[in-house]
Design an enzyme around this catalytic site. Structure first.
Site, PDB file in Angstrom:
ATOM      1  N   ASN A   9       0.894  -1.207   0.021  1.00 25.11           N
ATOM      2  CA  ASN A   9      -0.034  -0.011  -0.052  1.00 25.11           C
ATOM      3  C   ASN A   9       0.868   1.292   0.155  1.00 25.11           C
ATOM      4  O   ASN A   9       1.474   1.624   0.902  1.00 25.11           O
ATOM      5  CB  ASN A   9      -0.920   0.130   1.433  1.00 25.11           C
ATOM      6  CG  ASN A   9      -1.731   1.054   1.419  1.00 25.11           C
ATOM      7  OD1 ASN A   9      -1.690   1.998   0.283  1.00 25.11           O
ATOM      8  ND2 ASN A   9      -2.278   1.238   2.381  1.00 25.11           N
ATOM      9  N   TRP A  10       1.029   1.749  -1.259  1.00 23.72           N
ATOM     10  CA  TRP A  10       1.839   3.076  -1.197  1.00 23.72           C
ATOM     11  C   TRP A  10       1.365   4.339  -0.716  1.00 23.72           C
ATOM     12  O   TRP A  10       1.996   5.219  -0.439  1.00 23.72           O
ATOM     13  CB  TRP A  10       2.272   3.242  -2.605  1.00 23.72           C
ATOM     14  CG  TRP A  10       3.089   2.336  -3.443  1.00 23.72           C
ATOM     15  CD1 TRP A  10       3.750   1.312  -2.493  1.00 23.72           C
ATOM     16  CD2 TRP A  10       3.397   1.944  -4.810  1.00 23.72           C
ATOM     17  NE1 TRP A  10       4.558   0.502  -3.555  1.00 23.72           N
ATOM     18  CE2 TRP A  10       4.269   1.014  -4.943  1.00 23.72           C
ATOM     19  CE3 TRP A  10       3.093   2.971  -5.884  1.00 23.72           C
ATOM     20  CZ2 TRP A  10       4.874   0.433  -5.831  1.00 23.72           C
ATOM     21  CZ3 TRP A  10       3.636   2.395  -6.975  1.00 23.72           C
ATOM     22  CH2 TRP A  10       4.535   1.095  -7.049  1.00 23.72           C
ATOM     23  N   LYS A  11       0.099   4.259  -0.252  1.00 25.15           N
ATOM     24  CA  LYS A  11      -0.365   5.654   0.580  1.00 25.15           C
ATOM     25  C   LYS A  11      -0.250   6.681  -0.410  1.00 25.15           C
ATOM     26  O   LYS A  11      -0.150   6.640  -1.608  1.00 25.15           O
ATOM     27  CB  LYS A  11      -0.203   5.671   1.895  1.00 25.15           C
ATOM     28  CG  LYS A  11      -0.335   4.377   2.718  1.00 25.15           C
ATOM     29  CD  LYS A  11       0.294   4.533   3.985  1.00 25.15           C
ATOM     30  CE  LYS A  11       0.066   3.189   4.906  1.00 25.15           C
ATOM     31  NZ  LYS A  11       0.177   3.163   6.300  1.00 25.15           N
ATOM     32  N   HIS A  96      -9.291   1.582   4.921  1.00 28.33           N
ATOM     33  CA  HIS A  96      -7.979   1.707   5.634  1.00 28.33           C
ATOM     34  C   HIS A  96      -8.223   2.531   6.778  1.00 28.33           C
ATOM     35  O   HIS A  96      -8.801   3.550   6.859  1.00 28.33           O
ATOM     36  CB  HIS A  96      -7.202   2.327   4.727  1.00 28.33           C
ATOM     37  CG  HIS A  96      -5.605   1.997   5.177  1.00 28.33           C
ATOM     38  ND1 HIS A  96      -4.937   3.055   6.235  1.00 28.33           N
ATOM     39  CD2 HIS A  96      -4.645   1.127   5.164  1.00 28.33           C
ATOM     40  CE1 HIS A  96      -3.909   2.564   6.533  1.00 28.33           C
ATOM     41  NE2 HIS A  96      -3.521   1.420   5.979  1.00 28.33           N
ATOM     42  N   GLU A  98      -6.281   4.938   8.062  1.00 30.01           N
ATOM     43  CA  GLU A  98      -6.004   6.211   7.813  1.00 30.01           C
ATOM     44  C   GLU A  98      -7.378   6.824   7.219  1.00 30.01           C
ATOM     45  O   GLU A  98      -7.581   8.100   7.636  1.00 30.01           O
ATOM     46  CB  GLU A  98      -5.006   6.455   6.832  1.00 30.01           C
ATOM     47  CG  GLU A  98      -3.547   6.206   7.555  1.00 30.01           C
ATOM     48  CD  GLU A  98      -2.664   5.345   7.128  1.00 30.01           C
ATOM     49  OE1 GLU A  98      -2.655   5.430   5.543  1.00 30.01           O
ATOM     50  OE2 GLU A  98      -1.725   4.808   7.544  1.00 30.01           O
ATOM     51  N   GLU A 168      -5.177  -4.843  10.172  1.00 31.88           N
ATOM     52  CA  GLU A 168      -4.168  -3.723  10.633  1.00 31.88           C
ATOM     53  C   GLU A 168      -4.438  -3.117  12.040  1.00 31.88           C
ATOM     54  O   GLU A 168      -5.231  -2.289  11.920  1.00 31.88           O
ATOM     55  CB  GLU A 168      -4.337  -2.721   9.567  1.00 31.88           C
ATOM     56  CG  GLU A 168      -3.958  -3.353   8.226  1.00 31.88           C
ATOM     57  CD  GLU A 168      -3.303  -2.627   7.033  1.00 31.88           C
ATOM     58  OE1 GLU A 168      -1.988  -2.619   6.838  1.00 31.88           O
ATOM     59  OE2 GLU A 168      -3.886  -1.240   7.022  1.00 31.88           O
ATOM     60  N   GLY A 174       3.018   1.986  10.784  1.00 33.44           N
ATOM     61  CA  GLY A 174       3.972   2.911  10.482  1.00 33.44           C
ATOM     62  C   GLY A 174       4.685   3.296  11.865  1.00 33.44           C
ATOM     63  O   GLY A 174       5.619   4.417  11.957  1.00 33.44           O
ATOM     64  N   SER A 213       3.661  -2.336  10.120  1.00 39.43           N
ATOM     65  CA  SER A 213       5.317  -2.361  10.369  1.00 39.43           C
ATOM     66  C   SER A 213       5.810  -3.912   9.889  1.00 39.43           C
ATOM     67  O   SER A 213       6.610  -4.407  10.509  1.00 39.43           O
ATOM     68  CB  SER A 213       5.598  -2.230  11.915  1.00 39.43           C
ATOM     69  OG  SER A 213       5.415  -1.080  12.167  1.00 39.43           O
ATOM     70  N   GLY A 234       3.050  -1.175   4.074  1.00 39.60           N
ATOM     71  CA  GLY A 234       3.076   0.213   3.849  1.00 39.60           C
ATOM     72  C   GLY A 234       4.567   0.719   3.378  1.00 39.60           C
ATOM     73  O   GLY A 234       5.069   0.312   2.398  1.00 39.60           O
ATOM     74  N   GLY A 235       5.377   1.134   4.381  1.00 43.51           N
ATOM     75  CA  GLY A 235       6.605   1.692   4.289  1.00 43.51           C
ATOM     76  C   GLY A 235       7.567   0.675   3.426  1.00 43.51           C
ATOM     77  O   GLY A 235       8.257   1.052   2.631  1.00 43.51           O
TER      78      GLY A 235
HETATM   79  P1  13P Z   1       3.530   0.252   7.514  1.00 47.82           P
HETATM   80  O1  13P Z   1       3.727  -1.248   6.832  1.00 47.82           O
HETATM   81  O2  13P Z   1       3.967   1.296   6.967  1.00 47.82           O
HETATM   82  O3  13P Z   1       3.153  -0.132   9.052  1.00 47.82           O
HETATM   83  O4  13P Z   1       1.961   0.364   7.049  1.00 47.82           O
HETATM   84  C1  13P Z   1       0.823  -0.416   7.153  1.00 47.82           C
HETATM   85  C2  13P Z   1      -0.574  -0.315   6.400  1.00 47.82           C
HETATM   86  O5  13P Z   1      -1.068   0.716   6.821  1.00 47.82           O
HETATM   87  C3  13P Z   1      -0.597  -1.073   5.165  1.00 47.82           C
HETATM   88  O6  13P Z   1      -1.902  -0.612   4.781  1.00 47.82           O
END
Ligand code: 13P
Length: 251
Positions: A9-11, A96, A98, A168, A174, A213, A234-235
Site C-alpha cells: 500500500n503506497w498511500k 483503511h 487512515e 491492521e 508506521g 510494520s 506500507g513503508g
Molecule cells: P506500515 O507497513 O508502514 O506500518 O503500514 C501498514 C499499512 O497501513 C498498510 O496498509
C-alpha cells in the site's frame, strides 16, 4: 489451499515517474512469486494506476486505495468503479484506518463500497483494526467483530468468495511497534470464525492479511501463522529492494 498474497500500500507516496520505475523493476519478481503460489500486488495513488498497470508484469495485482460507491454524479474529488475498470483495475482497498480516521470512512460507508465493488466483479480488500486504547482496554475482538459484521452486511457466501480481509492494528502502522505473530494469528483466526458464522465454509477460502510494520525481517513469522495468508505492507513496499526482500523471505 489459500494462495499467499503480498500487497504493497503506497498511500500518498510516489510520483508517476517513480511508480513507473518501480513497476518496471518489479517485472521479474512476479514470475517467481506466481511459481511459488504467491500473488504480488501494489496499491498506487489514483494518478499512477494506469502507468503501473501498463508497465508492470501482467500478473501483478494493481489495486486502487479507495473508490466511491456511486457510479457517477456530483461527487467532487471522487473516482467511480467504472473509471477504475476502464483502466483494467479490478482490486480496491476499502476502509483503511487512515481513511477511517481522516476521511470519515464508517463501517456503513465501507459496506456500500464493498457491495458496489462485488456487484462489479471487483476484489475488495477490506481493512479493519483497532486503536491502541481499544487494544489496551482488551476490546479488540468486539471492535473488529463490529467492523466485519457491518462492513460485510447483506452479502452472501457467493459474494465474498474473492474478498480479502486485512487486519491492521492501528498501533502497529508506521510505528515499528508491530503486533506479535501470536496476536496476528489470534485476531486473524477470530476474523475467520466470524466469517464462518456469517457465510459458512467459504470462510476457509477467504484470504486474511496482517498489516502493520511488516518488514523483510519479520514477514516470514507472520506468514507462518495458519490463519495469516499474506501481508498488507506500507513503508517496506516503497523501495524495490525491500519489496523484493519481502518476497524472497517467504519463498
Ligand atoms: P506500515 O507497513 O508502514 O506500518 O503500514 C501498514 C499499512 O497501513 C498498510 O496498509
Amino acid at each position: 489451499m489459500r494462495r499467499k498474497l503480498l500487497l504493497g500500500n503506497w498511500k500518498m507516496n510516489k510520483l508517476v515517474s517513480e511508480a513507473r520505475d518501480f513497476a518496471l523493476a518489479s517485472k521479474p519478481l512476479v514470475g517467481t512469486a506466481l511459481k511459488n503460489n504467491i500473488d504480488l500486488g501494489v496499491a498506487p495513488t489514483y494518478l499512477s494506476l494506469d502507468t503501473v498497470k501498463k508497465n508492470a508484469d501482467k500478473g501483478m495485482i494493481v489495486a486502487a486505495q479507495n473508490v466511491h460507491f456511486n457510479d457517477h454524479g456530483a461527487f467532487t474529488g471522487e473516482i467511480s468503479i467504472s473509471m477504475l475498470k476502464e483502466l483494467g483495475i479490478d482490486w480496491c482497498l476499502i476502509g483503511h484506518s487512515e481513511r477511517r480516521e481522516y476521511d470519515n470512512e464508517t463501517n456503513e460507508k465501507c459496506n456500500l463500497k464493498i457491495k458496489a465493488l462485488i456487484a462489479n466483479d471487483m476484489v475488495p480488500v477490506y481493512c479493519c483494526g483497532e486503536s491502541l486504547s481499544t487494544f489496551e482496554a482488551g476490546n479488540t475482538k468486539a471492535f473488529v467483530s463490529e467492523q466485519i459484521r457491518v462492513g460485510l452486511r447483506d452479502l452472501t457466501a457467493a459474494d465474498v468468495k474473492n474478498l480479502v480481509v486485512a487486519y491492521e492494528p492501528i498501533w502497529s502502522i508506521g510505528t515499528g511497534k508491530n503486533a506479535s505473530a501470536e496476536i496476528a494469528q489470534d485476531i486473524c483466526s477470530f476474523i475467520r470464525s466470524i466469517l464462518k458464522e456469517m457465510f459458512g465454509n467459504v470462510a476457509n477460502d477467504i484470504r486474511i492479511l496482517y498489516g502493520g510494520s511488516v518488514k523483510p525481517e519479520n514477514v516470514k513469522a507472520y506468514l507462518s501463522c495458519p490463519d495469516v495468508d499474506g501481508a498488507l505492507v506500507g513503508g517496506a513496499s516503497l523501495k524495490i529492494d525491500s519489496y523484493e526482500g519481502l518476497l524472497t523471505n517467504i519463498l
